[in-house]
Design an enzyme around this catalytic site. Structure first.
Site, PDB file in Angstrom:
ATOM      1  N   LEU A  20       0.817  -1.211   0.000  1.00 17.08           N
ATOM      2  CA  LEU A  20       0.000   0.000   0.000  1.00 17.08           C
ATOM      3  C   LEU A  20       0.854   1.267   0.000  1.00 17.08           C
ATOM      4  CD1 LEU A  20      -3.019   0.309  -0.161  1.00 17.08           C
ATOM      5  CD2 LEU A  20      -3.059   0.761   2.297  1.00 17.08           C
ATOM      6  N   CYS A  21       2.011   1.202   0.714  1.00 16.29           N
ATOM      7  CA  CYS A  21       2.821   2.412   0.794  1.00 16.29           C
ATOM      8  C   CYS A  21       3.437   2.763  -0.560  1.00 16.29           C
ATOM      9  CB  CYS A  21       3.889   2.293   1.887  1.00 16.29           C
ATOM     10  SG  CYS A  21       5.014   0.930   1.618  1.00 16.29           S
ATOM     11  N   THR A  22       3.742   1.738  -1.356  1.00 11.89           N
ATOM     12  CA  THR A  22       4.253   2.003  -2.706  1.00 11.89           C
ATOM     13  C   THR A  22       3.169   2.658  -3.550  1.00 11.89           C
ATOM     14  OG1 THR A  22       5.682   0.066  -2.586  1.00 11.89           O
ATOM     15  CG2 THR A  22       5.246   0.941  -4.771  1.00 11.89           C
TER      16      THR A  22
END
Lengths: 435, 581
Positions: free
Chosen positions: A206-208
């Site tokens: 998700l952070c990417t």
């Protein structure tokens, strides 16, 4: 067998009414071998690319009692390979249209359609077949069918009752690659024995997606996961990958985001592919794999040849390559070893940690495991996700440790998941690293 | 003149008009395959015409997997009437069709599947067409002959199509055995779509823009945890490669080649990674999100030591052979087969000699890796710009080559040239031997084929339990001999099985003695062939039909790599084996 038509099965009769030097030792050639074909009740699971081929192949290999189950309806993008369907059939049940087509084209054959989910039927239904062939694109459905044929096994004093074995022939394709395997439940490796053959689905962190996108897929996932629920462009409805306006909206937003970062390659086709997890498919590979499976059903039903032992991979990108090999049984298989699974853990592990392990471990790859146990002879639900009210009630347990939940060494956990019709039994082995 | 003039046309539906809504409908219908061979591949399929000889189950199953993906047109050549046995194994002959033209009914039922496809049929025998109108066959993109057992017929067809460079597939479905033979004088492939390949990232000799990027990013020691964990592994590889070169007194463009050297480089990266993890900066108080960040990029760099450190001047053996192919010089005399391809190869050769110090054009693609957006996109641009620059240089070579022979370089489109450069590492030229040469009289047979036969027979233990499916090629050839002599299949009638075993055995013996080989003592394979008695089983034909259809798609799209040159399918063991001679 007598059918009042113009069909002659002379081709099949040569194989079945003559003996040969390479026949299986159990083979008894003659009229009876031929008659077996009409007595054999075969279930075909899936009426898509493989299923259409399978029902045709089996009908022309002399099988007359065929049953076809599929929950899906026909879509335009099926028509490049699912040859029993036409433009006018779009929206109709795959199983029903396919069955009607075969029944009309090949006299003497009766295909019974079921416009259903496989989970709509229980053990009695599945027990009524002699052989089951799967042509599925879903791994969950495959695992469920595998679990079903295993639950049909009967043991007496831990000796397997041979008559309870339902052979399962499983085919799968992706682009120009395919596989076929013969599973004799309880004897040869089952789907769960070799689960690590299926690579876990690629999910982008998700952070990417949110902070450092670099691929067009990251931009599409950003819109799908974060922007769609927030902006609700068509009201409070889920994203539908078959709805052109939905895909178009995601495509445009993803393109915007890609331009911000200088990322190239967001197209409408890619957008739809990411949203729907589309697997490319061609007619030829489906024909090859279905035919390989149908030949195995024929061998099993007539004993004219030994069945394939036990798996085949196929790839025709560079020449025609296939590899037939004997996959090995996992003696500790959670599905077919007929023994509870050891779950090594620490008393201070949280329930959530255990659940994540069951999801992420290549051996189990569960989707939404629900766990119950027995305390003082009473059933106790630790966590169940599938029913909203129970989920809410049991959610606090996730953050509790095994100690806080009052679980002990040797305690049995019953784990249910969509990947199997049965629960798995785990035995807690406390005092270890999770595994 | 018979043949084409009297050819019946069953249905000629006009191609659907190219209105936008129609196009998008078509694009949706073919979506699952367009993701594989693209619009260009689809265009080639829609503009090809295939000839099928004999509407057997094998033949119609092959056409099925071509009609569905939207083949341009097909023509079936078959002068037989539908029998009850045909109906029993062929899906495209219904129970109403008994006694009708097999070509007509099959054409009709195949066309029902896809209105985009046109289909014709010719109710004539191959022999009479070959006699009266041989050019009939040479107008097709591919010809496929199914269950043509007569040796003379198949040799004549093979010779005709060999001389005109029309690809020919000769296929048999016989009991549990299948055989596919491809004959093509020359087939060139730009997009071979390899499943596995080496990356082309030029770390040993970075071009100036790439070197500049690396050098401006080398100082990772003072980076924040966020920046460090998002440094693309290419930068790390370059950095520690330099360190490895210095520590080991290696030249500036030297790569670790053996296990020991690679292990040294991996150890350097591992050591650096551990140092970072112990550094103050790594543990300085940052927000909780950043504390979760790990050095995945270092792990990726360690793995990549084995896969991406490829010398820039590496040229795969297939491409090397193509650069040395006689056609590269012959193209200067014009008028050769696959002119565009060889012009491109000639240009590539000039490029290698004069413009790139022996390195193929940069491919321009970057594998996925952990990175922040900015540095990944920058790297991607650097590679794709260089690929464009190299393609322009090849284009200049092409203009020169074309100028020398007085041609316009416009014969090759920009897109083709770009695709050629991008795939320079994956080029293939496919040449098989001629099928008819396998039937030549003693003394006229190609030396290669004879020695290959002897080698295969001598290395196989046909008399013991050792299985080698090469025996089934010999069996198919023996059945062909039998059918040519007696105009029926061995074991076709149940009361003749025993006597046919002896006759087939002598066909086989004759075949072996042509190669100076002794007969086999074991009759099992002969017996099995007679047991089949010429039967064609649907699921065996369906398996083969799928395989053959994809071979045809390879030939008409010039994508993927066709078989070379004979495949035997043994359904008893569920195996396929490829033989090349």
């Amino acid at each position: 067998m007598s059918i009042e038509t113009n069909i002659s099965f002379n081709n099949l009769r040569k194989i079945l009414e003559r003996n040969g030097p390479f026949c299986h030792s159990d083979f008894e050639c003659g009229e009876a071998a031929f008659a077996t074909l009409s007595q054999c009740k075969v279930l075909i699971v899936g009426s898509g690319g493989l299923g259409c081929e399978l029902v045709k192949d089996l009908a022309l290999m002399g099988f007359t009692n065929l049953h076809l189950i599929d929950m899906d309806v026909i879509e335009l993008s099926n028509l490049n390979r699912q040859f029993l369907f036409r433009q006018k059939d779009i929206g109709k049940s795959k199983a029903e249209v396919a069955a009607k087509f075969i029944n009309e084209r090949i006299p003497g054959v009766k295909v019974t359609p079921y416009f259903n989910k496989i989970q709509d039927f229980g053990e009695d239904f599945y027990r009524s077949f002699h052989v089951i062939v799967c042509g599925l694109d879903s791994i969950v459905a495959r695992r469920w069918m595998n679990g079903m044929v295993i639950s049909l096994l009967e043991y007496e004093d831990s000796i397997l009752d041979q008559s309870s074995i339902k052979p399962l022939i499983d085919g799968g394709t992706e682009g120009f690659k395919g596989s076929a395997r013969v599973i004799l439940p309880g004897i040869t490796p089952c789907i769960e024995c070799t689960l690590d053959l299926f690579p876990p689905q690629v999910n982008f962190p998700l952070c990417t997606i949110a902070n450092t996108p670099r691929l067009p897929e990251h931009c599409i996932e950003y819109v799908r996961i974060l922007q769609w629920p927030k902006e609700k462009p068509f009201g409070d409805i889920p994203l539908d990958g078959d709805e052109h306006t939905h895909v178009q909206w995601v495509y445009e937003k993803a393109l915007e985001r890609a331009q911000q970062y200088g990322i190239e390659g967001v197209t409408y086709r890619l957008t739809q592919g990411v949203i729907k997890h589309i697997i490319p498919a061609v007619a030829s590979t489906n024909a090859v794999i279905a035919a390989a499976c149908a030949t195995e059903v024929f061998k099993l039903a007539t004993s004219c040849c030994a069945p394939m032992n036990n798996s085949m991979m196929f790839n025709d990108v560079d020449g025609i390559y296939s590899h037939t090999y004997e996959a090995e049984r996992n003696e500790n298989c959670p599905a077919c070893s007929n023994t509870p699974q050891d779950l090594f853990c620490s008393i201070d592990d949280k329930l959530e940690t255990i659940i994540n392990y069951l999801k992420e471990s290549p051996k189990y790859q569960m989707h939404s495991p629900g766990i119950t146990t027995a305390v003082d002879g009473k059933n106790k639900t630790l966590y169940i996700q599938s029913v909203a009210s129970i989920e809410e009630k049991t959610r606090p347990n996730l953050k509790k440790t095994l100690r806080e939940l009052g679980l002990e060494n040797g305690q049995m956990l019953f784990v249910a998941d969509v990947t199997s019709p049965n629960s798995f039994i785990f035995v807690l082995k406390i005092g270890n690293n999770l595994g | 003149m018979t043949g084409v003039n009297e050819m019946l046309t069953f249905q000629k539906s006009p191609k659907s008009p190219n209105s936008p809504s129609n196009e998008s409908e078509k694009s949706r219908k073919y979506d699952r395959q367009l993701r594989l061979w693209g619009e260009v591949g689809q265009f080639a399929i829609e503009n090809s015409n295939i000839c099928l000889i004999n509407a057997t189950a094998l033949g119609t199953e092959t056409l099925k997997s071509l009609v569905l993906p939207g083949l341009g047109s097909f023509t079936i050549v078959d002068n037989t009437k539908v029998t009850d046995e045909d109906i029993g194994n062929n899906f495209f002959l219904d129970s109403e069709s008994l006694g009708k033209s097999r070509a007509m009914v099959a054409t009709q039922l195949l066309l029902e599947m896809n209105s985009d496809v046109r289909g014709d049929f010719v109710e004539e025998s191959v022999d009479s067409l070959l006699q009266a109108n041989p050019s009939f066959f040479t107008n097709f993109s591919v010809v496929i002959a199914t269950n043509v057992w007569n040796e003379k017929t198949v040799c004549k067809l093979s010779q005709l199509l060999w001389e005109t460079n029309v690809p020919l597939l000769i296929c048999y479905s016989y009991g549990f055995i299948g055989c596919i033979r491809l004959q093509i004088a020359e087939h060139t492939i730009i997009e071979s779509h390899p499943d596995n390949f080496l990356e082309d990232l030029r770390l040993d000799k970075p071009f100036p823009e790439l070197r500049a990027f690396f050098e401006s990013n080398l100082n990772i020691e003072n980076q924040t945890r966020k920046d460090l964990t998002h440094t693309p592994y290419l930068v790390l590889l370059f950095k520690y490669l330099k360190q490895w070169q210095q520590e080991n007194n290696k030249a500036d463009d030297c790569l670790p080649i053996n296990y020991k050297e690679k292990a040294q480089l991996k150890a350097l990266i591992k050591e650096a990674m551990n140092q970072f993890k112990q550094s103050k900066l790594w543990h300085s108080d940052e927000n909780s999100v950043e504390k979760e960040l790990e050095l995945d990029n270092f792990e990726e760099a360690i793995k990549a030591v084995n896969t991406v450190l490829v010398p820039s001047n590496f040229i795969p053996s297939e491409t090397k052979a193509i650069l040395e192919h006689p056609s590269v010089s012959e193209v200067m005399n014009k008028k050769i087969k696959n002119m565009k391809f060889w012009l491109l190869v000639k240009s590539l050769k000039e490029f290698l000699a004069n413009k790139s110090e022996g390195c193929l054009p940069v491919r321009g693609s970057l594998p996925d890796m952990t990175s922040d957006s900015d540095r990944y996109v920058k790297l991607q641009k650097i590679y794709s710009n260089k690929a464009k620059e190299d393609a322009d240089a090849v284009q200049a070579c092409l203009q020169e080559v074309c100028g020398t022979i007085g041609m316009s370089s416009e014969i090759v489109s920009d897109n083709t040239l770009k695709k050629f450069c991008k795939n320079a590492h994956f080029l293939r030229v496919h040449e098989t031997s001629a099928f008819f040469s396998e039937f030549a009289n003693e003394g006229e047979k190609s030396h290669h084929f004879v020695s290959k036969m002897r080698e295969l027979v001598n290395s196989s233990d046909f008399n013991g339990d050792g299985t080698n499916d090469f025996i089934f090629y010999l069996m198919i050839r023996s059945v062909m001999r039998f059918v040519t002599l007696y105009s029926r299949f061995p074991g076709y009638c149940s009361d003749q099985v025993e006597s046919d075993i002896n006759t087939l055995k002598s066909c086989f013996k004759e075949f072996l003695s042509d190669f100076g080989l002794p007969p086999l003592s074991k009759d099992d394979y002969i017996h099995e062939m007679c047991r089949y008695g010429g039967c064609e089983l649907h699921s065996i034909s369906s398996f083969l039909g799928g395989c053959i259809a994809h071979e045809i798609i390879k030939l008409i799209t010039s994508q993927y790599v066709p078989i070379k040159n004979t495949v035997i399918y043994n359904a008893m063991n569920s195996t396929t084996t490829t033989f090349d001679w």
